[in-house]
Write a protein that holds these residues in place. Structure first.
Motif, PDB file in Angstrom:
ATOM      1  N   VAL A   1       1.475   2.614  -3.745  1.00 39.61           N
ATOM      2  CA  VAL A   1       0.470   2.922  -4.760  1.00 39.61           C
ATOM      3  C   VAL A   1       0.429   4.421  -5.024  1.00 39.61           C
ATOM      4  CG1 VAL A   1      -0.951   0.939  -4.207  1.00 39.61           C
ATOM      5  CG2 VAL A   1      -1.414   3.107  -3.086  1.00 39.61           C
ATOM      6  N   ALA A   2       0.100   4.734  -6.259  1.00 37.24           N
ATOM      7  CA  ALA A   2       0.078   6.143  -6.665  1.00 37.24           C
ATOM      8  C   ALA A   2      -0.962   6.899  -5.871  1.00 37.24           C
ATOM      9  CB  ALA A   2      -0.239   6.224  -8.147  1.00 37.24           C
ATOM     10  N   ARG A   3      -0.578   8.084  -5.397  1.00 36.08           N
ATOM     11  CA  ARG A   3      -1.536   8.919  -4.672  1.00 36.08           C
ATOM     12  C   ARG A   3      -2.225   9.845  -5.648  1.00 36.08           C
ATOM     13  NH1 ARG A   3      -1.668   8.764   0.662  1.00 36.08           N
ATOM     14  NH2 ARG A   3      -0.260   7.222   1.499  1.00 36.08           N
ATOM     15  N   ARG A   4      -3.495  10.076  -5.350  1.00 32.52           N
ATOM     16  CA  ARG A   4      -4.233  10.988  -6.240  1.00 32.52           C
ATOM     17  C   ARG A   4      -4.249  12.396  -5.700  1.00 32.52           C
ATOM     18  NH1 ARG A   4      -9.574   8.697  -8.977  1.00 32.52           N
ATOM     19  NH2 ARG A   4     -10.059  10.854  -8.748  1.00 32.52           N
TER      20      ARG A   4
ATOM     21  N   TRP B   1       0.811  -1.217   0.000  1.00 34.26           N
ATOM     22  CA  TRP B   1       0.000   0.000   0.000  1.00 34.26           C
ATOM     23  C   TRP B   1       0.839   1.259   0.000  1.00 34.26           C
ATOM     24  CZ3 TRP B   1       0.891   3.085   4.255  1.00 34.26           C
ATOM     25  CH2 TRP B   1       1.577   2.469   5.290  1.00 34.26           C
TER      26      TRP B   1
END
Lengths: 385, 243
Positions: free
Chosen positions: B240-243, B237
């Motif tokens: 993962v790419a952060r938005r 986790w």
């Protein structure tokens, strides 16, 4: 006890779908603090209703909510959930039966959406298959695609995370939900959408809900009942939104609900709730003489022109009738049309914007339902009873 | 004479330099693979394995102590300052001096070496564990408790998993530090890569020093990479790419 009784039943029916909640002379006092945080708070929330706790900051509304699932322990009085004092329950067990949604949502960043939603069912020891089925069901219920279950919270938008927060709180089908400013961190457009979505959801799930907000408009929109609180954790008024707006108990409540409380009341009713007037209508092709006579009979200067299917086409000033049969070409097109679900407040706005001419209201199929005038709208504001 | 001098033979034998290896013919070479090959199984490999053992024991014990201290301090905040002061003091003692200080009590033993090594891991591990636990967002903790997690469930299901990246960051520093510090353990116990390094320092033949020192560096780099991979595997986790 045999295993059939102890086993969880299939589907979300482990608890009653909603339970009544009662505050009985509840007080909360922090040692060393000057006044009480909560003072003699008493009210009842019937099963399946949304009770909104609203008030200025520091009025103790969040504290009152957190007393219910014992995130804070009360000092005096009692809180009964389904007739049973929450103080008789182990805090962790009690909390697993109460849905919990907070403004910052508090999703677990290290778990996928599906794992997040499965939190309480896992704590309750449901088997894997039942949990997986429930997660799928909940994602659908809150309007998220099933494949989102494999994502992590950081990959979702604020609105999506909020939906996951609601799904997670609903996971074990709790009879009561606590929601602390659940839409507070969402932008206004998405907030309105989430509110509408949640109200639609609530019509389906019928939970007892304690909803905390500082926004009176949100309280009026979401609440079946509203508890207005004031400094010192005292209850200023507990009433339905309509009663609250029609008859504020005191100066404080009147100020808090705002001077535009009459307008706010109008948002609570819809055109479907009131009796519309028929108005003067003519059909395309009617003789001009007949149209002129009917207008004269009712003392109006304008008639509404309908087509053959009773759909309104426009307004026709009587002065424009020139002996030819009524034609849609002569009529002014309608600036706006109302529906049965249009709120009285929106209807009022449309009437005022159209130089106080009555608003044309249609049924869902487009046929004329009637007209609503300024007088009809203000009549609806008369206090109930 | 029964006692025949080696010099009398045709090939010169210089035991300290080449131990009879092929390097004898070129004693000036900076590095000789032949020596490494000839001495791998009886000198370098055992030293490397001992070094790994020294490191693992120190990290194991250090982690256990730091972990218990961090968990306790996480619950009882007042404990943080005394622990940081004590472990910080241990951290500042020069390593050679610490070894010598311990010898009167625990002698020239592996225990002495481990006590010193462990004491250097404590500050790094404790601080990172505690920082990781403290960095768990308040709303995440509130949601966990509000949904009915017990204190233990909160710790094992939420707080520790979320603290893993910070814990691993501390672990990486501690492991690299111990691998390099463990070479000095040779002053109290003849174990680890410190032995060939020390030996190499006392001769002009440089291959042994370079080989042992190089192994030490490689071990550090390899351990660090291993920990990075391990951390990624158990906390997907965090990437993962952060938005």
């Amino acid at each position: 006890m045999n295993s059939e009784n102890t086993a969880q039943t299939e589907g979300p029916t482990a608890y009653p779908s909603a339970a009544p909640l009662e505050f009985r002379h509840v007080g909360k006092r922090y040692p060393g603090a000057d006044g009480a945080a909560i003072e003699d708070l008493s009210f009842e929330v019937p099963a399946g209703e949304i009770c909104v706790l609203v008030g200025p900051s520091g009025c103790g509304k969040t504290t009152a909510m957190r007393l219910v699932n014992r995130m804070i322990d009360l000092s005096s009085g009692e809180i009964l959930l389904d007739g049973r004092s929450v103080n008789d329950r182990k805090p962790a067990e009690l909390r697993r039966e109460i849905g919990y949604v907070i403004q910052q949502i508090g999703l677990f960043p290290h778990q996928t959406i599906a794992q997040n939603i499965a939190t309480v069912p896992k704590l309750l020891g449901w088997d894997k298959r039942r949990i997986a089925a429930r997660v799928t069901e909940l994602l659908e219920l809150v309007g998220l695609p099933a494949e989102m279950g494999a994502r992590y919270p950081s990959q979702l938008s604020g609105g999506q995370r909020q939906r996951v927060g609601v799904a997670r709180a609903l996971a074990a089908d709790p009879p009561l939900m606590l929601m602390d400013e659940p839409f507070g961190a969402i932008d206004p457009i998405n907030r309105e959408r989430l509110q509408d979505e949640f109200l639609r959801l609530q019509r389906e799930i019928r939970k007892t809900i304690v909803f905390v907000t500082h926004d009176i408009d949100e309280a009026i929109k979401m609440g079946d009942r509203i508890a207005i609180m004031r400094e010192g954790g005292r209850l200023a008024q507990y009433a339905t939104p309509d009663e609250l707006l029609a008859a504020p108990a005191d100066e404080f409540v009147a100020k808090f609900v705002g001077a535009d409380r009459g307008l706010k009341r109008l948002t609570l009713s819809h055109l479907g709730d009131i009796e519309l007037t028929d108005g003067v209508v003519v059909k395309v092709g009617d003789p001009a003489e007949e149209a002129r006579r009917r207008a004269a009979d009712h003392g109006v200067e304008e008639v509404v022109v309908l087509d053959g299917g009773e759909k309104p086409l426009g307004r026709l000033p009587v002065a424009r009738l020139n002996g030819q049969p009524v034609s849609a070409d002569d009529a002014d097109p309608l600036a706006a049309i109302g529906g049965r679900s249009t709120s009285l407040r929106d209807a009022l706005s449309l009437v005022v914007a159209d130089r106080n001419r009555p608003l044309v209201v249609v049924e869902d199929d487009g046929r004329l339902a009637g007209l609503v005038s300024l007088e009809l709208i203000s009549d609806a504001l008369r206090p109930p009873g | 004479m029964a006692f025949a001098l080696p010099l009398a033979q045709s090939d010169p034998v210089i035991p300290e330099f080449g131990r009879g290896s092929s390097c004898v013919r070129d004693p000036d070479a900076l590095f000789c693979w032949g020596w490494v090959k000839d001495n791998w199984s009886d000198t370098l490999q055992p030293a490397l394995l001992q070094h790994i053992a020294l490191t693992l024991i120190a990290i194991g014990i250090g982690s256990a102590i730091a972990f218990s201290l961090a968990l306790t301090a996480h619950r009882r905040g007042w404990l943080t300052t005394p622990v940081v002061v004590v472990t910080g003091f241990l951290y500042t003692i020069p390593s050679l001096a610490l070894f010598q200080l311990l010898v009167p009590f625990t002698g020239l033993t592996r225990t002495t070496a481990e006590i010193a090594l462990v004491s250097y891991t404590l500050l790094i591990l404790f601080r990172n564990m505690l920082a990781g636990l403290a960095a768990v967002p308040a709303e995440v903790r509130d949601a966990a408790i509000g949904m009915g997690m017990t204190a233990r469930q909160l710790l094992w299901k939420v707080e520790l998993p979320l603290a893993l990246p910070a814990i691993f960051a501390g672990l990486r520093i501690a492991v690299v530090t111990v691998i390099s510090l463990a070479t000095i353990a040779v002053f109290v116990v003849n174990e680890g890569l410190g032995a060939p390094i020390y030996n190499g320092l006392q001769q002009t033949f440089s291959t042994e020093l370079i080989a042992a020192g190089g192994l030490c560096v490689l071990l550090a780099l390899f351990s660090d990479a291993l920990l990075v991979l391990l951390q990624r595997a158990i906390s997907p986790w965090a990437r993962v790419a952060r938005r």
